[in-house]
Write an enzyme that holds these catalytic residues in place. Structure first.
Site: not given
Ligand code: AMP
Length: 214
Positions: A13, A88, A127, A160, A171
């Site tokens: 994404k 989400r 990654r 990360r 996750r």
């Molecule tokens: P991502 O980079 O999109 O995988 O986001 C990394 C982390 O940020 C996720 O595993 C969540 O802990 C938090 N996060 C990002 N976007 C959201 C969201 N829309 N709702 C809740 N937590 C989020």
């Protein structure tokens, strides 16, 4: 045009969001990047979300929604935006609908990236990202020119915290339980475009543009 990008962790994404934002000249809004930035700057919000993010869990809807409210109030989203990692949960999707309705807007399309579990595990495991500029690499599929070093910043790449195997499991579970139902939420309104998330990023972008008709 307001696009939502949907797909499990590792579906690509973030990469597609950057390409789409450049192609359509609209901002890329990633709640994950926004939270990581807050963490890196050590803000109150950053401290609040640090533990939950590192464990692979989801930040609460209240915190996430208020951060998005502020972001969507800015002038640069007038021409649209790419929402990457938001909404989400169904609660966030309902909140976004109300927010956009107030602004006289709506979601145009939901791009759903479909990728096998095996490919996801490989993508996440390989990654690496630059702690300075956020550039994302993959150990074998998109390596930097010098092993372990960012091409732009020259600093050591890192994995990360939430890409470590024990966190990835969490996750994936969060995704299945809370985010996957969003596909049905938007499919009911005929907004979902299913895309094969495997392949070269440019080819996936081209297919997306073909399906969007622009
Ligand atoms: P991502 O980079 O999109 O995988 O986001 C990394 C982390 O940020 C996720 O595993 C969540 O802990 C938090 N996060 C990002 N976007 C959201 C969201 N829309 N709702 C809740 N937590 C989020």
């Amino acid at each position: 045009m307001i696009l939502i990008l949907l797909g499990p962790p590792g579906a690509g994404k973030g990469t597609q969001a950057k390409l789409l934002a450049a192609a359509f000249s609209i901002p890329h809004i990633s709640t994950g990047d926004m939270f990581r930035d807050q963490k890196a700057r050590g803000t109150e919000l950053g401290k609040k979300v640090q533990a939950i993010m590192d464990s692979g869990g989801l930040v609460t809807d209240d915190i996430t929604n208020s951060m998005v409210d502020e972001r969507l109030a800015r002038a640069d989203v007038m021409s649209g935006c790419i929402l990457d990692g938001y909404p989400r949960t169904v609660g966030q999707a309902e909140h976004l609908d109300r927010l956009l309705a107030k602004l006289g807007r709506g979601v145009d399309r939901v791009l759903s990236y479909e990728v096998s579990e095996e490919a996801l595990v490989d993508r996440i495991g390989g990654r690496r990202s630059c702690p300075a500029c956020g550039a994302v690499y993959h150990l074998t599929q998109n390596p930097p020119s010098r092993v372990g070093t960012c091409d732009k910043e020259g600093v050591a790449l890192v994995q990360r915290e939430d890409d470590k195997p024990e966190k990835v499991r969490n996750r994936m579970q969060e995704y299945a339980a809370k985010t996957a139902p969003l596909k049905g939420y938007y499919a009911g309104r005929g907004l979902v475009v299913e895309l094969d998330g495997l392949g070269a990023p440019e080819a996936i972008l081209a297919e997306t543009r073909r399906r969007l008709g622009r």
